[in-house]
Design a protein around this motif. Structure first.
Motif, PDB file in Angstrom:
ATOM      1  N   UNK A  39       0.839  -1.207   0.000  1.00  0.00           N
ATOM      2  CA  UNK A  39       0.000   0.000   0.000  1.00  0.00           C
ATOM      3  C   UNK A  39       0.865   1.246   0.000  1.00  0.00           C
ATOM      4  N   UNK A  40       1.943   1.222   0.769  1.00  0.00           N
ATOM      5  CA  UNK A  40       2.846   2.380   0.829  1.00  0.00           C
ATOM      6  C   UNK A  40       3.552   2.639  -0.496  1.00  0.00           C
ATOM      7  N   UNK A  41       3.787   1.559  -1.274  1.00  0.00           N
ATOM      8  CA  UNK A  41       4.614   1.691  -2.476  1.00  0.00           C
ATOM      9  C   UNK A  41       3.831   1.713  -3.794  1.00  0.00           C
ATOM     10  N   UNK A  42       2.573   1.266  -3.785  1.00  0.00           N
ATOM     11  CA  UNK A  42       1.788   1.263  -5.032  1.00  0.00           C
ATOM     12  C   UNK A  42       1.355   2.686  -5.375  1.00  0.00           C
ATOM     13  N   UNK A  43       1.878   3.189  -6.477  1.00  0.00           N
ATOM     14  CA  UNK A  43       1.415   4.502  -6.941  1.00  0.00           C
ATOM     15  C   UNK A  43       1.034   4.473  -8.421  1.00  0.00           C
ATOM     16  N   UNK A  44       0.778   3.263  -8.933  1.00  0.00           N
ATOM     17  CA  UNK A  44       0.285   3.085 -10.286  1.00  0.00           C
ATOM     18  C   UNK A  44      -0.727   1.943 -10.270  1.00  0.00           C
ATOM     19  N   UNK A  45      -1.963   2.245 -10.683  1.00  0.00           N
ATOM     20  CA  UNK A  45      -3.045   1.262 -10.689  1.00  0.00           C
ATOM     21  C   UNK A  45      -3.615   1.217 -12.099  1.00  0.00           C
ATOM     22  N   UNK A  46      -3.434   0.079 -12.777  1.00  0.00           N
ATOM     23  CA  UNK A  46      -3.887  -0.058 -14.161  1.00  0.00           C
ATOM     24  C   UNK A  46      -4.916  -1.177 -14.221  1.00  0.00           C
ATOM     25  N   UNK A  83     -17.633  -0.471 -15.947  1.00  0.00           N
ATOM     26  CA  UNK A  83     -18.896  -0.118 -15.296  1.00  0.00           C
ATOM     27  C   UNK A  83     -19.320   1.308 -15.601  1.00  0.00           C
ATOM     28  N   UNK A  84     -18.494   2.044 -16.342  1.00  0.00           N
ATOM     29  CA  UNK A  84     -18.810   3.433 -16.665  1.00  0.00           C
ATOM     30  C   UNK A  84     -18.035   3.819 -17.921  1.00  0.00           C
ATOM     31  N   UNK A  85     -18.649   4.611 -18.776  1.00  0.00           N
ATOM     32  CA  UNK A  85     -17.980   5.032 -20.006  1.00  0.00           C
ATOM     33  C   UNK A  85     -16.980   6.156 -19.783  1.00  0.00           C
ATOM     34  N   UNK A  86     -16.926   6.708 -18.569  1.00  0.00           N
ATOM     35  CA  UNK A  86     -16.025   7.819 -18.288  1.00  0.00           C
ATOM     36  C   UNK A  86     -15.107   7.510 -17.101  1.00  0.00           C
ATOM     37  N   UNK A  87     -15.700   7.248 -15.952  1.00  0.00           N
ATOM     38  CA  UNK A  87     -14.918   6.997 -14.739  1.00  0.00           C
ATOM     39  C   UNK A  87     -14.318   5.600 -14.785  1.00  0.00           C
ATOM     40  N   UNK A  88     -13.031   5.498 -14.516  1.00  0.00           N
ATOM     41  CA  UNK A  88     -12.360   4.207 -14.642  1.00  0.00           C
ATOM     42  C   UNK A  88     -12.646   3.305 -13.448  1.00  0.00           C
ATOM     43  N   UNK A  89     -12.630   2.010 -13.714  1.00  0.00           N
ATOM     44  CA  UNK A  89     -12.775   1.021 -12.649  1.00  0.00           C
ATOM     45  C   UNK A  89     -11.627   1.123 -11.656  1.00  0.00           C
ATOM     46  N   UNK A  90     -10.480   1.618 -12.112  1.00  0.00           N
ATOM     47  CA  UNK A  90      -9.306   1.737 -11.234  1.00  0.00           C
ATOM     48  C   UNK A  90      -9.542   2.723 -10.093  1.00  0.00           C
ATOM     49  N   UNK A  91     -10.309   3.780 -10.333  1.00  0.00           N
ATOM     50  CA  UNK A  91     -10.587   4.763  -9.289  1.00  0.00           C
ATOM     51  C   UNK A  91     -11.466   4.152  -8.204  1.00  0.00           C
ATOM     52  N   UNK A  92     -12.505   3.411  -8.625  1.00  0.00           N
ATOM     53  CA  UNK A  92     -13.322   2.710  -7.639  1.00  0.00           C
ATOM     54  C   UNK A  92     -12.461   1.747  -6.818  1.00  0.00           C
ATOM     55  N   UNK A  93     -11.602   1.008  -7.504  1.00  0.00           N
ATOM     56  CA  UNK A  93     -10.756   0.017  -6.843  1.00  0.00           C
ATOM     57  C   UNK A  93      -9.810   0.684  -5.851  1.00  0.00           C
ATOM     58  N   UNK A  94      -9.223   1.785  -6.247  1.00  0.00           N
ATOM     59  CA  UNK A  94      -8.309   2.528  -5.381  1.00  0.00           C
ATOM     60  C   UNK A  94      -8.989   2.868  -4.054  1.00  0.00           C
ATOM     61  N   UNK A  95     -10.244   3.293  -4.117  1.00  0.00           N
ATOM     62  CA  UNK A  95     -10.979   3.661  -2.911  1.00  0.00           C
ATOM     63  C   UNK A  95     -11.319   2.431  -2.072  1.00  0.00           C
ATOM     64  N   UNK A  96     -11.799   1.360  -2.713  1.00  0.00           N
ATOM     65  CA  UNK A  96     -12.195   0.172  -1.970  1.00  0.00           C
ATOM     66  C   UNK A  96     -11.024  -0.453  -1.208  1.00  0.00           C
ATOM     67  N   UNK A  97      -9.837  -0.388  -1.793  1.00  0.00           N
ATOM     68  CA  UNK A  97      -8.654  -0.988  -1.176  1.00  0.00           C
ATOM     69  C   UNK A  97      -7.889  -0.012  -0.283  1.00  0.00           C
ATOM     70  N   UNK A  98      -8.395   1.228  -0.183  1.00  0.00           N
ATOM     71  CA  UNK A  98      -7.727   2.274   0.616  1.00  0.00           C
ATOM     72  C   UNK A  98      -6.296   2.490   0.168  1.00  0.00           C
ATOM     73  N   UNK A 117      -3.317   4.692  -1.640  1.00  0.00           N
ATOM     74  CA  UNK A 117      -3.050   6.119  -1.476  1.00  0.00           C
ATOM     75  C   UNK A 117      -3.515   6.912  -2.684  1.00  0.00           C
ATOM     76  N   UNK A 118      -3.930   8.134  -2.448  1.00  0.00           N
ATOM     77  CA  UNK A 118      -4.461   8.991  -3.514  1.00  0.00           C
ATOM     78  C   UNK A 118      -3.367   9.599  -4.375  1.00  0.00           C
ATOM     79  N   UNK A 119      -2.134   9.556  -3.915  1.00  0.00           N
ATOM     80  CA  UNK A 119      -1.016  10.072  -4.720  1.00  0.00           C
ATOM     81  C   UNK A 119      -0.565   8.984  -5.682  1.00  0.00           C
ATOM     82  N   UNK A 120      -1.491   8.603  -6.563  1.00  0.00           N
ATOM     83  CA  UNK A 120      -1.237   7.509  -7.500  1.00  0.00           C
ATOM     84  C   UNK A 120      -1.904   7.806  -8.830  1.00  0.00           C
TER      85      UNK A 120
END
Length: 392
Positions: A68-75, A82-97, A99-102
């Motif tokens: 969690x401390x080292x992941x700063x790239x989520x692909x 699930x959305x034509x605009x918002x990426x699934x990666x953003x939802x995933x980032x939040x669910x897994x807590x 870091x936002x600096x990614x």
């Protein structure tokens, strides 16, 4: 410096259907599915699971506090967004807590998306060796009830952590790739089911494999003897068999036997889960690593990725000292063994409850879903995700 896959996680829901039962219900010889297609069982995806929740369930199993401390790239590779605009990666980032600096984004190119993400992560870690990347391949394969493609349905998620000094496998040179604008498989915006020209797609798959295989070996001065195993994108098992057969003539009789044996290990999970689209190749890799007793540190594994429409890529990886993980083997075997078998009628009911592409408000029966992460409802066109961690 070595860069590669440090951890692999997998998730698929607890329901499945036996393809022999499906064949009988469709008035087909079960061997048409078991042998002709190569599938034994098929995951059935409830509407409380989508690519976001499945990716979260796969990732949660492998992510540590250090990660969690080292992941700063989520692909996030998927063709079931699930959305034509918002990426699934953003939802995933939040669910897994995480870091936002990614950087967090989604990639789409049929079944090739996770491979594109993996190659991007490789380049990123080469330039940032103290960081890590989370790469996802998650999809739900749907062709419709009583259609030719029905037996090649399935779904689930693969999560991979890419890092320097990886535990599982390191990249071995640059890959080769080929793309072309063709219509072998597609899913219109108005449909949750895919359209496919199956025979054409099979031919293109084999053609792309042979092309990228030859270019890779010529480029790196390798031959089939330099590979301990070849793993393939497996939307269904028989497709990978066709790919392997296309190059077996290059090998001695003993080498052919060895490669066939390793392929059998690589298909074990896929033939019991079904089609993962973007995750299929990496489920095959995981199956090979967990099931084979012949592999050893330093062995070269060839990987062929294919996404209809079309993009093909061949690359190789070398196994690291800790590629065998007893916990991973136990967890995945338990997941497959402890699923709930459905009747054909139960499967059809779940299939028909899949959320339509239209504006609806709905509360889902999430209480029956014992997964850590799940889709709870849709309100005002927004997906409301939750977890057992929150519901306790």
């Amino acid at each position: 410096m070595k860069v590669g896959i440090d951890k692999i996680g997998f998730y698929s829901p607890k329901f499945y259907i036996d393809t022999s039962d499906l064949a009988i219900a469709r008035n087909e010889d079960p061997n048409k599915y078991l042998i002709g297609i190569g599938q034994k069982k098929q995951a059935v995806i409830p509407n409380t699971q989508d690519v976001v929740t499945m990716a979260a369930n796969a990732s949660y199993k492998i992510i540590s506090h250090d990660d969690i401390d080292k992941i700063d790239l989520i692909i996030f590779g998927t063709e079931t967004g699930v959305d034509n605009s918002k990426s699934a990666a953003i939802y995933l980032q939040n669910l897994l807590s995480l870091k936002s600096s990614a950087r967090a984004f989604e990639i789409k190119q049929a079944c090739y998306g996770a491979t594109a993400g993996l190659q991007m992560a490789k380049e990123y870690i080469i330039n940032h060796p103290d960081k890590k990347a989370l790469v996802i391949g998650a999809d739900v394969a749907r062709y419709g009830i009583n259609t030719p493609g029905e037996v090649t349905q399935g779904g689930g998620a693969i999560a991979m952590i890419v890092s320097s000094n990886p535990s599982i496998a390191s990249f071995d040179g640059d890959s080769t790739f080929h793309s072309d604008d063709i219509m072998d498989f597609w899913r219109p915006l108005y449909s949750t089911e895919a359209l496919v020209d199956g025979h054409y797609s099979n031919n293109v798959y084999v053609d792309f494999f042979k092309k990228t295989w030859k270019e890779y070996n010529d480029k790196n001065q390798l031959s089939i003897d330099d590979y301990s195993a070849l793993v393939f994108h497996l939307p269904y098992v028989k497709m990978g068999i066709k790919g392997l057969r296309a190059v077996l003539s290059e090998a001695t009789e003993d080498k052919q036997i060895s490669l066939k044996n390793e392929f059998n290990f690589s298909k074990t999970y896929n033939e019991n889960i079904g089609n993962l689209y973007t995750g299929s190749l990496y489920l095959s890799l995981l199956s090979l690593i967990n099931e084979s007793s012949n592999l050893k540190y330093g062995d070269r594994i060839g990987l062929f990725s294919y996404g209809s429409g079309a993009q093909g890529e061949f690359f190789s990886m070398k196994l690291e000292k800790s590629f065998k993980n007893a916990k991973s083997i136990n967890d995945l075997n338990n997941l497959i063994a402890n699923r709930e078998k459905l009747s054909v009628e139960e499967y059809e009911n779940i299939f028909n409850q899949w959320l339509p592409i239209k504006n609806i408000d709905i509360d889902l029966n999430w209480q029956r879903d014992d997964s850590t992460f799940f889709l709870k409802s849709i309100k005002n066109s927004q997906r409301i995700y939750s977890s057992r961690l929150e519901e306790k």
